[in-house]
Design an enzyme around this catalytic site. Sequence first.
Site, short mmCIF file in Angstrom:
data_model
loop_
_atom_site.label_atom_id
_atom_site.label_comp_id
_atom_site.label_asym_id
_atom_site.label_seq_id
_atom_site.Cartn_x
_atom_site.Cartn_y
_atom_site.Cartn_z
CG HIS A 154 27.89 -3.14 -46.13
ND1 HIS A 154 28.81 -2.72 -45.19
CD2 HIS A 154 27.99 -2.27 -47.15
CE1 HIS A 154 29.44 -1.66 -45.65
NE2 HIS A 154 28.96 -1.36 -46.84
CD GLU B 147 23.87 7.47 -48.95
OE1 GLU B 147 24.31 8.38 -48.21
OE2 GLU B 147 24.61 6.69 -49.58
#
Lengths: 337, 328
Positions: A136, A67
Amino acid sequence: MTVMSYLGAIGAAQREAMEADPRVIIMGEDVEANVYGTMGGGKSRADKGDFLQMFGARRIRNTPISEEAMVGAAAGAAMTGLRPIVDLSYSSFLYMAMDQLVNQVAKNRYMFGGQASLPVVFRSAMFFGLNTGAHHSDRPYPMFMNVPGLKIMVPATPSDAKGLLRTAVDMDDPVLSFEACILWGLKEEVDEGEYRIPFGVARTHRHGNDVTIVGISTGVHAALQAAQKLEAEGISAEVIDPRTMVPLDSDAILNSVARTGRLVIVDPAHTTCGAAAEISAIVAEKAFDCLRGPIMRVTTPDTQIPFSPAIEKQLYPDAAKTIAAVKRTMEARTRAA
Amino acid sequence: MTRPNDLLLEMQKRMLRIRFFDERASKMVKRGEIPGTVHTSIGQEAQVVGACMALAEGDYMTGNHRSHGHPIGKGAALGPLMAELTGKATGVCGGKGGSMHLADFKVGSLGESGIVGSSIPIATGAALSSKVLGTGRVSLAFFGDGAANQGCLYEAMNLSSVWDLPIVFLCENNQYALSTPAHTVTAGVIAERAAGFAMPGVRVEDGQDVLKVHDAVKTAVDRARAGQGPSLVEVITYRFNEHSEGLKLGTDYRNPAEREAWMKRDPIKMFRAHLIDKGIADAVVLDALEAEVAAEVEAAYQFAEESDYPAASVAFKDLYTEPFGVTQ
Ligand SMILES: Cc1ncc(C[n+]2csc(CCOP(=O)(O)OP(=O)(O)O)c2C)c(N)n1
Ligand SMILES: [Mg+2]
């Protein structure tokens, strides 16, 4: 007009932007295989690998699970002529790239005295409410509201998602798009032609006189359900969706509160320093004299998100909590009167 | 590699620019003329210039907190750089960057970074745009031995290798990250880490020799431009000054004998001797070059000194392409 899902509308906006400008590229994990369904564009989830076939591997780029490099490379590419869309999949993964987002993406234009432009969009989905557990389920847009230099969109409907995302790709500033996963399947009539929704312009979903309910992301739907039920009880609620948190259309909220005298904010992020906290502060500072009851926040309490279906959903704002908040602020008026 | 004489003289000129600029900056810090922190590249000029001059004019570059040398090496004008150090409106970033955040897009300098390692992904992105747009530009990321232990470097190396991006990762190994000797925190040899990412990794053992640096980086740049992907070049060098100007540490973390030995290997003196030795220039020409650069730095200083500070409203400028919210 055609019926599109929220997910399909995101795909449609990306497809439009890809077709309109060869400098637009998409990069992210598993984008080639269209794993999340936003790489097809159209009525709903498109055929497997749609964008890859349409635009080729030069412009649709699968990345490693990196990322930090992905976000930074998109920034560097934006500074030198591309207009990347980065698909970060889950919003929780933005933290991996926090340095790049905060120290590079948000600061480079400013720090270098305007020499850099960063036309780049970072899309991510907030998977809360789906029993995916604490890793999440984040709703982190308020953290980024605290970082000047970033723009933030939080679409609540398919048509807003399409119009805002198109604007975001065309814009020369970096944009973070926070898409609520729980809305993915939501369908409505959407203009399949090109249109753009400006940032910083709130949408009034419903007019009312007794209370202003500001809804953010999924909070818009909780607010609308609450407003409908309140109507049956003779309470007229105005429902406003800011649509973009940065820039924030504070005028629309202030003007509404000036008429209704009451404000409830429905924000699925955590309470402390959340979007609702910021809106409360703005209204308390600028419209104190108009207020006839306390400003109420309907937010997610300051705890992490548990996995068990038995205990997750009730943490988030919903219509019942919104109604309770409206009643609280209405009662305050009765007492005062 | 054969190099035309004017290129060699230009190398010496740019090394002198860095040396005189940084010597002046150091003096200015002592006199309180520069607010904040300043890190000089004194002693590392060969490593900086050898790398920068292996790039073409349109090529991109990012750097770090030890920042002045990079844009100077890439050919940036000195006046706006000096004015940036003093926070003036005429600074290359309008006074909003300062010493650690110089950028001069006119010469492909996409920005130095105060966050160690953080600009490496940016250089990677510049290489990506070059590849997608087919511009043929090469990108170079400067970073220190300390930054070589940041994770983003390895994400960027892997990404650029699988995408065959035209980039050179240039590790300026001055053997210390602030007070920390590199060997105490770094496993193995930095250059050898390239092998793990299927790219060439070379170590220039004598980073005080501008030609050796130039050779190694030129090879990497040519390779990148030919579409053969990234390389890692590690250059061994030494900073002559303290980590930052005015910094006084309680411990003597650098052995004085070591420092003295390296000071004898002054890259500018060494290259001057080389130029004379090879008959490329005589002492008169080289003295004139030094005088010319000294005058340039003096002019840059005057420019900075005479420039105005930015208006207070500038603090709100350039956050977005079109202003909104607080604008004054
Ligand atoms: C992410 C980060 N961590 C720590 C620092 C503090 N810091 C500034 S320079 C420096 C040493 C850097 O060493 P190196 O990368 O070898 O560069 P050099 O100063 O030797 O040129 C440190 C620890 C920082 N600026 N950024
Ligand atoms: Mg070092």
